[in-house]
Structure formats: structure tokens, C-alpha cells
Design a protein around this motif. Structure first.
Motif, PDB file in Angstrom:
ATOM      1  N   ASP A  87       0.589  -0.814  -0.089  1.00 12.81           N
ATOM      2  CA  ASP A  87      -0.200  -0.149  -0.107  1.00 12.81           C
ATOM      3  C   ASP A  87       0.949   1.681   0.383  1.00 12.81           C
ATOM      4  O   ASP A  87       0.382   2.208   0.367  1.00 12.81           O
ATOM      5  CB  ASP A  87      -0.907  -0.225   1.328  1.00 12.81           C
ATOM      6  CG  ASP A  87      -2.573   0.845   1.358  1.00 12.81           C
ATOM      7  OD1 ASP A  87      -2.503   1.163   0.157  1.00 12.81           O
ATOM      8  OD2 ASP A  87      -2.658   1.573   1.660  1.00 12.81           O
ATOM      9  N   GLY A  88       1.985   0.914  -0.990  1.00 11.22           N
ATOM     10  CA  GLY A  88       2.633   2.259  -1.306  1.00 11.22           C
ATOM     11  C   GLY A  88       3.260   2.772   0.432  1.00 11.22           C
ATOM     12  O   GLY A  88       4.524   1.703   0.883  1.00 11.22           O
ATOM     13  N   PRO A 105       0.220  -0.197 -10.001  1.00 13.09           N
ATOM     14  CA  PRO A 105      -0.702  -1.070  -9.093  1.00 13.09           C
ATOM     15  C   PRO A 105      -1.741  -1.065  -8.123  1.00 13.09           C
ATOM     16  O   PRO A 105      -0.236  -0.657  -7.084  1.00 13.09           O
ATOM     17  CB  PRO A 105      -0.625  -2.465  -9.508  1.00 13.09           C
ATOM     18  CG  PRO A 105       1.126  -2.550  -9.579  1.00 13.09           C
ATOM     19  CD  PRO A 105       1.833  -1.464  -9.817  1.00 13.09           C
ATOM     20  N   SER A 106      -2.757  -1.040  -8.165  1.00 18.76           N
ATOM     21  CA  SER A 106      -3.632  -1.227  -6.623  1.00 18.76           C
ATOM     22  C   SER A 106      -2.038  -1.975  -5.555  1.00 18.76           C
ATOM     23  O   SER A 106      -1.738  -1.950  -4.473  1.00 18.76           O
ATOM     24  CB  SER A 106      -4.673  -1.757  -6.775  1.00 18.76           C
ATOM     25  OG  SER A 106      -5.105  -1.790  -5.540  1.00 18.76           O
ATOM     26  N   SER A 107      -2.388  -3.250  -5.655  1.00 17.61           N
ATOM     27  CA  SER A 107      -1.226  -4.665  -4.727  1.00 17.61           C
ATOM     28  C   SER A 107      -0.212  -4.473  -5.632  1.00 17.61           C
ATOM     29  O   SER A 107      -0.575  -5.259  -7.107  1.00 17.61           O
ATOM     30  CB  SER A 107      -2.118  -5.154  -4.347  1.00 17.61           C
ATOM     31  OG  SER A 107      -1.660  -6.005  -3.332  1.00 17.61           O
ATOM     32  N   ARG A 133      -5.648  -6.689   1.716  1.00 19.92           N
ATOM     33  CA  ARG A 133      -6.401  -5.603   1.739  1.00 19.92           C
ATOM     34  C   ARG A 133      -6.786  -4.668   0.868  1.00 19.92           C
ATOM     35  O   ARG A 133      -7.543  -3.578   1.227  1.00 19.92           O
ATOM     36  CB  ARG A 133      -5.927  -4.788   3.665  1.00 19.92           C
ATOM     37  CG  ARG A 133      -5.690  -5.894   4.780  1.00 19.92           C
ATOM     38  CD  ARG A 133      -5.262  -5.252   5.569  1.00 19.92           C
ATOM     39  NE  ARG A 133      -5.031  -6.138   6.769  1.00 19.92           N
ATOM     40  CZ  ARG A 133      -6.269  -6.831   7.442  1.00 19.92           C
ATOM     41  NH1 ARG A 133      -7.087  -6.592   7.269  1.00 19.92           N
ATOM     42  NH2 ARG A 133      -5.622  -7.749   8.321  1.00 19.92           N
ATOM     43  N   ARG A 134      -6.753  -5.085  -0.787  1.00 18.29           N
ATOM     44  CA  ARG A 134      -6.578  -3.891  -1.007  1.00 18.29           C
ATOM     45  C   ARG A 134      -7.573  -4.911  -2.135  1.00 18.29           C
ATOM     46  O   ARG A 134      -7.797  -4.485  -3.924  1.00 18.29           O
ATOM     47  CB  ARG A 134      -5.508  -3.836  -2.097  1.00 18.29           C
ATOM     48  CG  ARG A 134      -5.133  -2.934  -1.021  1.00 18.29           C
ATOM     49  CD  ARG A 134      -4.689  -1.365  -1.708  1.00 18.29           C
ATOM     50  NE  ARG A 134      -4.518  -0.815  -3.104  1.00 18.29           N
ATOM     51  CZ  ARG A 134      -5.609   0.122  -1.921  1.00 18.29           C
ATOM     52  NH1 ARG A 134      -5.763   0.786  -0.939  1.00 18.29           N
ATOM     53  NH2 ARG A 134      -6.364   0.947  -3.137  1.00 18.29           N
ATOM     54  N   GLY A 135      -8.772  -6.291  -2.082  1.00 27.12           N
ATOM     55  CA  GLY A 135      -9.019  -6.697  -2.774  1.00 27.12           C
ATOM     56  C   GLY A 135     -10.144  -6.444  -3.618  1.00 27.12           C
ATOM     57  O   GLY A 135     -10.857  -7.109  -4.430  1.00 27.12           O
ATOM     58  N   LYS A 136     -11.073  -5.747  -3.571  1.00 31.15           N
ATOM     59  CA  LYS A 136     -11.619  -4.778  -3.764  1.00 31.15           C
ATOM     60  C   LYS A 136     -11.733  -3.617  -5.095  1.00 31.15           C
ATOM     61  O   LYS A 136     -12.398  -3.262  -5.666  1.00 31.15           O
ATOM     62  CB  LYS A 136     -12.574  -4.059  -3.004  1.00 31.15           C
ATOM     63  CG  LYS A 136     -13.568  -4.314  -1.873  1.00 31.15           C
ATOM     64  CD  LYS A 136     -14.118  -3.907  -0.933  1.00 31.15           C
ATOM     65  CE  LYS A 136     -14.723  -4.609   0.402  1.00 31.15           C
ATOM     66  NZ  LYS A 136     -14.182  -5.611   0.990  1.00 31.15           N
ATOM     67  N   THR A 137      -9.910  -3.243  -5.385  1.00 31.89           N
ATOM     68  CA  THR A 137      -9.375  -2.486  -6.002  1.00 31.89           C
ATOM     69  C   THR A 137      -9.121  -3.304  -7.601  1.00 31.89           C
ATOM     70  O   THR A 137      -9.264  -4.812  -7.813  1.00 31.89           O
ATOM     71  CB  THR A 137      -8.494  -2.092  -5.634  1.00 31.89           C
ATOM     72  OG1 THR A 137      -7.528  -3.122  -5.783  1.00 31.89           O
ATOM     73  CG2 THR A 137      -8.268  -0.939  -4.502  1.00 31.89           C
ATOM     74  N   ILE A 138      -8.619  -2.346  -8.446  1.00 30.14           N
ATOM     75  CA  ILE A 138      -9.302  -3.675 -10.179  1.00 30.14           C
ATOM     76  C   ILE A 138      -7.702  -2.262 -10.636  1.00 30.14           C
ATOM     77  O   ILE A 138      -8.114  -1.334 -10.432  1.00 30.14           O
ATOM     78  CB  ILE A 138      -9.897  -2.811 -10.558  1.00 30.14           C
ATOM     79  CG1 ILE A 138     -11.059  -3.740 -10.794  1.00 30.14           C
ATOM     80  CG2 ILE A 138      -9.800  -3.686 -12.603  1.00 30.14           C
ATOM     81  CD1 ILE A 138     -12.930  -3.407 -11.358  1.00 30.14           C
ATOM     82  N   SER A 139      -6.576  -3.057 -10.737  1.00 27.92           N
ATOM     83  CA  SER A 139      -5.682  -1.863 -11.667  1.00 27.92           C
ATOM     84  C   SER A 139      -5.767  -1.955 -13.254  1.00 27.92           C
ATOM     85  O   SER A 139      -5.497  -3.313 -13.933  1.00 27.92           O
ATOM     86  CB  SER A 139      -4.662  -2.756 -11.310  1.00 27.92           C
ATOM     87  OG  SER A 139      -4.757  -2.576  -9.588  1.00 27.92           O
ATOM     88  N   HIS A 140      -4.904  -0.841 -13.964  1.00 27.97           N
ATOM     89  CA  HIS A 140      -5.471  -1.122 -15.546  1.00 27.97           C
ATOM     90  C   HIS A 140      -4.200  -0.417 -15.205  1.00 27.97           C
ATOM     91  O   HIS A 140      -3.933   1.014 -15.553  1.00 27.97           O
ATOM     92  CB  HIS A 140      -6.985  -0.121 -15.446  1.00 27.97           C
ATOM     93  CG  HIS A 140      -7.128   0.155 -16.874  1.00 27.97           C
ATOM     94  ND1 HIS A 140      -7.899   1.191 -17.467  1.00 27.97           N
ATOM     95  CD2 HIS A 140      -6.723  -0.738 -18.199  1.00 27.97           C
ATOM     96  CE1 HIS A 140      -8.227   0.749 -18.886  1.00 27.97           C
ATOM     97  NE2 HIS A 140      -7.354  -0.072 -19.183  1.00 27.97           N
ATOM     98  N   ASP A 151     -10.709   2.307  -5.440  1.00 33.16           N
ATOM     99  CA  ASP A 151     -10.078   2.639  -4.323  1.00 33.16           C
ATOM    100  C   ASP A 151     -10.935   3.252  -3.083  1.00 33.16           C
ATOM    101  O   ASP A 151     -10.106   2.561  -2.086  1.00 33.16           O
ATOM    102  CB  ASP A 151      -9.282   3.669  -5.312  1.00 33.16           C
ATOM    103  CG  ASP A 151      -7.679   3.472  -4.173  1.00 33.16           C
ATOM    104  OD1 ASP A 151      -7.568   2.008  -3.463  1.00 33.16           O
ATOM    105  OD2 ASP A 151      -6.642   4.789  -4.460  1.00 33.16           O
ATOM    106  N   THR A 152     -11.678   3.811  -3.586  1.00 36.62           N
ATOM    107  CA  THR A 152     -12.861   4.112  -2.368  1.00 36.62           C
ATOM    108  C   THR A 152     -13.831   3.279  -1.924  1.00 36.62           C
ATOM    109  O   THR A 152     -14.518   3.193  -1.446  1.00 36.62           O
ATOM    110  CB  THR A 152     -13.040   5.647  -2.331  1.00 36.62           C
ATOM    111  OG1 THR A 152     -13.571   5.928  -3.365  1.00 36.62           O
ATOM    112  CG2 THR A 152     -11.747   6.401  -2.658  1.00 36.62           C
ATOM    113  N   ASN A 153     -13.603   2.271  -3.162  1.00 35.93           N
ATOM    114  CA  ASN A 153     -14.826   1.407  -2.705  1.00 35.93           C
ATOM    115  C   ASN A 153     -16.151   1.742  -3.145  1.00 35.93           C
ATOM    116  O   ASN A 153     -17.594   1.527  -2.357  1.00 35.93           O
ATOM    117  CB  ASN A 153     -14.973   0.807  -1.251  1.00 35.93           C
ATOM    118  CG  ASN A 153     -15.767  -0.987  -1.701  1.00 35.93           C
ATOM    119  OD1 ASN A 153     -16.274  -0.929  -3.084  1.00 35.93           O
ATOM    120  ND2 ASN A 153     -16.103  -1.059  -0.937  1.00 35.93           N
TER     121      ASN A 153
END
Length: 503
Positions: A87-88, A105-107, A133-140, A151-153
Motif C-alpha cells: 500500500d505504498g 498497480p493497486s497491490s 487488503r486491497r482485494g476490492k480494487t482493480i488495476s488497469h 479505490d474508495t469502494n
């Protein structure tokens, strides 16, 4: 001295040491920082030492939920920075951490990736047995940069996104692993509109697939498979009576046979006449992935018995670590590229490849692979047919392997040949590149009076490129002027053009 170990902290010197674990929630110490205050980064959170109390106090405000903290350092202004696993980074402002997402990417923890019709990457980060803990995000990934979606669901996802696929209309489909939830599937249409669907049979999306007829298949994992027709509204349900529980893989062939791979019950086949058969003779009933090659053979990845090849519903070949070049026998993903090379993602070892000439090779961290951390039914292979890139996702990052340009169709094998730079300015450029050349092509160079200057017949078999350094057949520099190139394919087709040389 302060010493951090896997079992906690001691301070002191020489032979006089004092245990300093009071207040710590996790004893695994990753890094210390002694600046204005003494800080430590642990596997669960950062802490600072309160000397008057002889104890550690947690310092996690602003980091959200529990995070592994890795590196900790101070810059030349005295500001404290910390690295957050997946997470950066974050900087400390008084007692509040201010997070800064590094472009990417998000993760680094991927679970599935795919390539869309535009050559763009879509990745999701459900971790399964790996805490994510970033399983709801999508990296494009597009235009050489990453975009993070949800990112904020804002889509209101209750569980984690596990799967991603692209249909023939370039719509993106995301399967969600979650029990007793209202949304099982997300659809992002080509025009950017989001939609959500629920499986007609409740449970989790255990796998998904888009077949050659643009049907979307979803495993509800425990008891059945659901098929969504190309109209994206009509469902068909296939039940457990055909061994359709614990399905984690799909494939279809040119004969319109549909294959279903179960993590416990082998492979079932739905034939075009709607009859069912179950494949026999498999060395293992535990299947991870399925794919069909250009000859119509079915390739099966198993959880502990390597790779099996099936032709006409019968086993014809069995590859294991002992009898082939496979790095291991736990195979998570199979991909077949445009050259008919077979790529295998091997648990915690890397990538093996069976080349179309029968030779074996492998890619590991020593070859530039991001990580060999590969577990939990990872779908980590995707191929960009436009550029010849093989993308390899792991639990610790993603790598790109360049396999070379995809050959053009026979009726257009010379249409997309590129020639650059043009003009060729010798004091600025090293050479002229001819790109996207078919195998066995030749490049002829002539003066404007059609006197032949040079013949180039060395075509790079990987990048499909040839080069001209601005010299003639005697390797002497040509004069400034206009030169004619003629590219000739073995089938007789030709492409011509002009190159300006400026000295």
C-alpha cells in the motif's frame, strides 16, 4: 544498542541486555529508526518507544487497518517515512501518517490478469490464503501507466474481486468471491458503464470464462455452473450431477466441446449434442487450469501431478518434473502463445515453457521475474497479441516478457511493416529499423536510378526486425539522397517505399 528479532526487542550493550517487548502487538521487527524518537516497523504496525513508561506505543493513525510495515527512515528535514506492505509509503505528520501511493498497480499481490482488445492490462488482487487488503480494487494498465479503480469502494463491493475476463465486445467481467452477498459479478462495458449481476444459484464465483461464442461461464463453486448467454441477460444452469462442483477452470475447442475442470473431481465435457462425458485416465482429479492448443489438444494443469495432454478425450501425454523441463508438478496456469509455445506457471518456482520445437526453458527471478511467490490457484499469465508481450503476475508483482511481434495474417503480411526513422539523419540516428517483418522476408535497397545498393536478409526471429546502417554492399556509407526499399515475401508479395538519407 537496540536489536530487533523475530521474537521481539532487547536493548543494552555487551553482556547486559534488557527485554523491551512491553506494548508490542507483534514481535517480528523489520526496521528501527532513531531520530527525534525511536520508532520500529513491525509485521503489524509501527510503534514508538516511550522511555518514561519503558514501553512501546502503537503509532498507526492514518494507516487504516492493520498493515505490515517494512522500511522506516527519515529525510533531511527530519520527517519520518514508512513503507507499507502492498500500500505504498506514508510520512508522519505529528502523530498522523499521511499515505502516498507510489504509481503502480493497486497491490503487488495479483490473483488474475487479462489483456483487453486494446492491449491494456486488467488485474485484480484477491489474495486467498495470502492476506490482501486491497482485494476490492482493480488495476488497469494503459499508456504505460496504472489506473486504480474502486479505490474508495464507490461500487459498494462487500467481498473481494477474484477474477477478470474480457468478452468479444471488449466488456470487462469481474467475479467476486463472497458468501451471501447481493453482487456476484461486475460488468464494465466498453463505453465505461458499470453494471452488477447476481448468480442465479447462490454461493461464490469460483471461476469464470468467456467462450468462443461469447457465452460467459461462472462456477458457483460448490454445486453448479451458470452460463450467461451473449445477450447478457439469459441464464442457463448446469448442476452437480455432471461433476460440476468445485469448478475452477473452463475451456472450449473448435468442435464446440466445453470442458470443466474441478479441483476435486477431474474434467467433465459438455458435447455439442448436450451429452456429457467424464475424462478418464487422468493421473490426478485435482485440476487447476485448462486450455486448448491449435491442434485441438486439451492441456490440463494439475495440483500435484504436472501437466496432462488429452486428444479425442483420451490422455496422450503426461509431463512431470521428473520427465520434462517443468520446474515443479504444482501447475497453476497454462497459456499458449501465437507461436504455439506452452507456458506454465509453477507454484513457488517460476515459469516453465515448452517451445514449439520441443525444447524446454524456464523463467525465474534470476531472469527478471518479479517473484517466484506463486500460490493459491493464481491465474497469472496473459498474452498481448498486439505487441507479443507475455505478462506474468505473481503474489509479489508483475513482469513483462517480450516474445516478439505476432505475425500478420497471410493477406496482410506486409501492410503493417514499419520503417523508421525516416528521414535517416546519420549524425543523430544509428540505423534504420524495418519492423513487423514476416519470417524469411528480404529487404532490397536501391538508388533512385534502381541500382541495387544492399540486400538485407537477416530477420530477427524474436522481434521480427531488420536493420540498415546506411552502408552499401561494400560497407561504405551511402551519400545523402533518396533510396528505394523493396520488401519481398517468399510468397511473392512486395512492399515498396522511400527512405531519405541526410549526412
Amino acid at each position: 544498542f537496540w536489536i530487533g528479532t523475530k521474537d521481539g526487542i532487547v536493548s543494552g550493550n555487551m553482556n547486559s541486555w534488557t527485554l523491551r517487548n512491553a506494548g508490542l502487538g507483534n514481535y517480528e521487527i523489520n526496521r528501527f529508526l532513531a531520530a527525534n524518537i525511536l520508532c520500529t516497523a513491525t509485521e503489524s504496525s509501527p510503534y514508538f518507544w516511550v522511555d518514561s513508561l519503558s514501553r512501546w506505543e502503537r503509532l498507526s493513525e492514518g494507516l487504516g487497518t492493520q498493515r505490515r510495515t517494512r522500511g522506516i527512515a527519515a529525510d533531511n528535514t527530519g520527517k519520518t517515512w514508512i513503507g507499507i506492505d502492498g500500500d505504498g509509503i506514508a510520512s508522519l505528520d505529528d502523530t498522523l501518517w499521511m499515505r502516498l501511493r507510489i504509481p503502480g498497480p493497486s497491490s503487488s499481490n495479483f490473483s488474475d490478469i487479462t489483456i483487453d482488445k486494446d492491449g491494456e492490462i486488467w488485474g485484480v488482487h484477491y489474495g486467498g490464503f495470502v492476506q490482501e487488503r486491497r482485494g476490492k480494487t482493480i488495476s488497469h494498465f494503459r499508456n504505460n501507466s496504472w489506473e486504480i479503480l474502486n479505490d474508495t469502494n464507490e461500487l459498494g463491493i462487500e467481498s473481494a474481486i477474484r477474477w477478470v475476463d474480457v468478452d468479444q465486445k471488449n466488456n470487462k467481467w469481474f467475479g467476486i468471491w463472497g458468501i451471501d452477498i447481493d453482487i456476484d459479478i461486475l460488468k464494465l462495458s466498453e463505453d465505461g458503464i458499470w453494471d452488477s449481476l447476481a448468480l442465479p444459484v447462490g454461493n461464490v464465483v469460483g471461476s469464470q470464462y468467456v467462450d468462443s461464442q461469447d457465452n460467459k461461464w461462472f462456477s458457483n463453486f460448490s454445486s453448479s455452473v451458470c452460463k450467461l448467454l451473449p445477450d447478457d441477460t439469459t441464464w442457463q444452469i448446469y448442476s452437480d450431477e455432471n461433476y460440476l462442483n468445485y469448478i475452477v477452470a473452463f475451456a472450449d475447442d473448435d468442435a464446440q466441446n466445453m470442458y470443466f475442470g474441478s479441483i476435486q473431481r477431474g474434467v467433465s465435457v459438455l458435447k455439442p449434442d448436450n451429452s456429457w462425458i467424464k475424462l478418464g485416465g487422468l493421473p490426478s482429479q485435482q485440476v487447476h487450469d485448462l486450455t486448448v492448443d491449435e491442434d485441438g489438444d486439451l492441456w490440463i494443469a494439475t495440483t500435484a501431478s504436472g501437466v496432462v495432454v488429452v486428444r479425442d478425450f483420451s490422455v496422450i501425454r503426461h509431463y512431470t518434473r521428473d520427465n520434462s523441463g517443468l520446474l515443479g508438478d504444482i501447475v497453476h496456469d497454462i497459456l499458449i502463445d501465437w507461436k504455439n509455445n506452452k507456458w506454465f506457471l509453477i507454484e513457488n518456482r517460476g515459469v516453465s515453457v515448452l517451445k514449439n520445437n520441443g525444447e524446454w526453458d524456464s523463467l525465474t527471478v534470476s531472469d527478471g521475474l518479479a517473484s517466484d511467490f506463486i500460490i493459491d490457484d493464481l491465474d497469472g499469465l496473459a498474452f498481448d497479441a498486439q505487441h507479443g508481450y507475455l505478462w506474468i503476475a505473481t503474489k509479489d508483482g508483475i513482469s513483462r516478457y517480450e516474445t516478439g511481434f505476432v505475425p500478420l495474417p497471410p493477406d496482410s503480411e506486409l501492410e503493417q511493416v514499419g520503417v523508421f526513422p525516416n528521414p535517416f539523419i546519420t549524425r543523430e540516428h544509428h540505423r534504420v529499423t524495418f519492423s513487423r517483418l514476416p519470417d524469411d522476408a528480404q529487404v532490397f535497397l536501391y538508388s533512385v536510378s534502381m541500382k541495387r545498393i544492399k540486400v538485407i536478409d537477416e530477420i530477427d526471429g524474436v522481434t521480427h526486425q531488420a536493420f540498415w546502417d546506411g552502408t552499401d554492399e561494400n560497407n561504405k556509407p551511402v551519400d545523402s539522397g533518396i533510396y528505394v526499399f523493396v520488401i519481398v515475401h517468399p510468397n511473392g508479395n512486395k512492399k515498396t517505399g522511400k527512405i531519405a538519407v541526410i549526412r
